[in-house]
Scaffold this active site. Structure first.
Site, PDB file in Angstrom:
ATOM      1  N   ALA A  40     -37.101 129.690  53.258  1.00 49.41           N
ATOM      2  CA  ALA A  40     -36.379 130.968  53.322  1.00 49.41           C
ATOM      3  C   ALA A  40     -34.940 130.755  53.278  1.00 49.41           C
ATOM      4  CB  ALA A  40     -36.988 131.965  54.004  1.00 49.41           C
ATOM      5  N   ASN A  41     -34.418 130.040  54.116  1.00 43.96           N
ATOM      6  CA  ASN A  41     -33.008 129.961  54.432  1.00 43.96           C
ATOM      7  C   ASN A  41     -32.196 129.101  53.840  1.00 43.96           C
ATOM      8  OD1 ASN A  41     -33.821 132.346  56.231  1.00 43.96           O
ATOM      9  ND2 ASN A  41     -33.969 130.783  57.694  1.00 43.96           N
ATOM     10  N   VAL A  44     -34.246 122.041  52.243  1.00 40.77           N
ATOM     11  CA  VAL A  44     -34.553 120.949  53.090  1.00 40.77           C
ATOM     12  C   VAL A  44     -34.589 119.517  52.469  1.00 40.77           C
ATOM     13  CG1 VAL A  44     -35.988 119.731  54.856  1.00 40.77           C
ATOM     14  CG2 VAL A  44     -35.815 122.318  54.659  1.00 40.77           C
ATOM     15  N   ASP A 148     -43.620 134.171  60.836  1.00 38.64           N
ATOM     16  CA  ASP A 148     -43.911 133.808  59.524  1.00 38.64           C
ATOM     17  C   ASP A 148     -44.765 132.699  59.319  1.00 38.64           C
ATOM     18  OD1 ASP A 148     -43.964 134.093  56.748  1.00 38.64           O
ATOM     19  OD2 ASP A 148     -41.978 133.335  56.356  1.00 38.64           O
TER      20      ASP A 148
END
Lengths: 335, 247
Positions: A40-41, A44, A148
């Site tokens: 979400a942020n 990776v 989450d």
């Protein structure tokens, strides 16, 4: 809080394998091997670092990535650092004149829950749930809520196979509003509670994960449905699936928020699993109608006073002794 | 940002206003008054989409807010995200101001080393949790919005759940446009609870005109009224300066 990309100027930020850089503040070198996934942020990547192959998360949004770093940092202060992937470095990447924050963490290699279950059998799922509930309990005791919780954020590492979580972006301090969630696993979406970060919030999500394993395509909430309606809908889904039906009681209690902590749900789940497995061979000892009897015997191995004329206690004692010593051995290796 | 309170207007529309002043101008004025305007565009596919899209973005940009275009089935999630993200932006701005006063202008949070940055974000998170919030929701009821109204209602209930999970206080007001007799109609005056929404939209008749600009104007006036009512009562009863919010 969930981030949207509509505003972000760096939407298409993508680093190709081979890209190398040195961190702005700590001067550690990194070289990208491949993309692992998109959270979400941020994105990776798997990267070469001074200490071997690690996962590097590069943020599109400075704020939410920093929030995540704060969580990982808090975790690393917990004894043994068992709560999340360990945090190794936090720095900035300067790329084409723009500054991107990133952090480097332990690389967890493994499979998703559903892939693993497909390959190795669904009997693993309840086992992983028990593991997960144990981890959640520890997390909750440290004052955090995962938030989450969903299969996407879980990974099965091993052997020995073990469920681990790796995206802690939604992890929230207890008592606050949950930072990030996914509707299907969110009790607020189903009208079955609020989004306050408390243990029962995660336990609801855990129950939904178990339900999802039987309905991989998921299902939606009807528009405008009341909480009674959604609960009875979920109940029907549970009852219609033979593997889920066995866990009906645990699942419904979790969905209704009746478990104040993960420990209690774990206990119920273990009992259900034991009941389920002991039912298979036809040795119905319906003398007392006390289903706890067998579990008590197994647990109270240390001080089992009523020894009957059977080998069972001995066998149990020996197994638990072997188990304990192997645990000690592995702990010794770990330290 | 007076008195440690965040004020927002949340506009739900499918774009394409066709009556009254330019909504973006009203939004720009709102921003000057410390009220952020966020817009969620519920757009259909087709020719009207581009025009609608432009309007949605320009209103939010002028209003210092966040905009997002969604399909109606993602509405609930989006409404809550837009509101929270906009709050964080506002708070980030406040903290940024404080910082440049301390560190000298030109110094940004991003210029800080990662450790210090983490501490700043902690403060922003804390504020986001505890700050009081006023949201005036403005729903476009033009004919094209009619089939979406049940989902709008769901989304607002969902927003209420999210905001009530915070520690800070929330107040909601709900306006729709066009109204039965006027351009804008008040459905719900300032209230901490949005549970009373059930059935509100069923009773509504949807109209043909879309007076988005005047509706925003009415929303602004309603904020003003609240302020003056407040100051007639005891000043700053449940409001406190943001600097004192306990950390």
């Amino acid at each position: 809080m969930e981030k949207m990309n509509s505003q972000s100027k760096n939407q298409a930020f993508d680093l190709v394998p081979g890209t190398a850089w040195t961190g702005k503040w700590n001067q550690n070198p990194y070289k990208i091997i491949k993309t692992l996934g998109k959270g979400a942020n941020g994105v990776v990547y798997l990267a070469h670092t001074r200490t071997g192959q690690k996962a590097v998360k590069i943020g599109e949004d400075k704020m939410s990535l920093t929030s995540e770093v704060n969580v990982l940092r808090a975790f690393s202060k917990v004894q043994g650092n068992v709560l999340g992937p360990s945090l190794l470095d936090v720095d900035d990447l300067i790329w084409k004149g723009e500054v991107y924050p990133f952090f480097c963490m332990e690389y967890l290699e493994g499979e998703t829950l559903l892939d693993f279950a497909k390959k190795r059998g669904t009997e693993w799922i309840p086992v992983f749930m028990v593991q997960l509930l144990g981890d959640l309990d520890r997390l909750h005791q440290e004052g955090w809520i995962f938030g989450d919780l969903k299969p996407d954020n879980l990974i099965i590492t091993g052997p020995p196979s073990r469920v681990r979580w790796f995206d802690v972006g939604g992890t929230t301090k207890q008592g606050r509003a949950v930072k990030e969630y996914t509707e299907f696993y969110d009790r607020g979406y189903w009208g079955l509670g609020d989004r306050k970060a408390e243990p029962s919030y995660d336990l609801f999500a855990a129950a939904m994960i178990l339900i999802e394993t039987a309905y991989p395509r998921r299902f939606d909430k009807p528009v405008g449905a009341s909480s009674e309606k959604t609960l009875s809908l979920l109940r029907r889904y549970i009852q219609h699936s033979p593997p889920l039906a066995a866990y009906q009681n645990v699942l419904l209690r979790a969905l209704k928020g009746e478990y104040p902590n993960a420990q209690l749900m774990k206990k119920d789940l273990i009992q259900t699993i034991e009941k389920k497995t002991s039912r298979k061979p036809p040795r119905n000892q319906q003398r007392t109608g006390n289903p706890r009897k067998s579990t008590q015997g197994r647990r109270g191995s240390a001080g089992s006073s009523k020894e009957k004329a059977s080998y069972r206690p001995e066998i149990i004692l020996t197994t638990s002794f072997l188990f304990l010593s192997s645990v000690l051995y592995f702990m010794g290796q770990w330290m | 940002m007076n008195h440690g309170k965040i004020k927002q207007i949340l506009l739900l529309t499918d774009g394409c206003s066709n009556q009254g002043e330019d909504p973006a101008a009203v939004a720009a004025f709102a921003k000057e008054k410390g009220i952020t305007v966020n817009v969620v565009g519920v757009l259909d596919h087709g020719s009207a989409r581009d025009h609608g899209l432009q309007e949605v973005e320009s209103i939010a940009a002028s209003g210092g807010g966040v905009s997002q275009i969604v399909n109606v089935n993602q509405l609930a999630r989006t409404v809550q995200m837009v509101t929270k993200q906009s709050m964080t932006h506002t708070l980030h701005g406040v903290v940024q101001n404080e910082l440049s006063q301390i560190l000298g202008s030109g110094q940004e949070v991003d210029d800080l080393p990662p450790d210090k940055r983490g501490e700043v974000i902690d403060v922003v998170d804390e504020l986001g949790e505890t700050v009081n919030l006023d949201v005036l929701i403005l729903v476009d009821m033009s004919a094209s919005m009619k089939p979406k109204l049940p989902m709008v209602q769901d989304a607002l209930t969902d927003l209420s759940i999210s905001l009530h999970s915070r520690t800070g206080e929330n107040h909601f007001a709900l306006f729709v446009f066009p109204g039965k007799r006027k351009e804008t109609e008040k459905v719900l005056d300032w209230t901490p609870e949005m549970n009373s929404l059930t059935g509100v939209f069923q009773r509504m008749t949807t109209g043909g005109i879309t007076p988005t600009g005047p509706a925003l104007q009415a929303a602004l006036q309603h904020f003003d009224k609240r302020l003056s009512k407040r100051s007639l009562k005891r000043y700053g009863e449940d409001e406190f300066p943001i600097e004192e919010s306990g950390f």
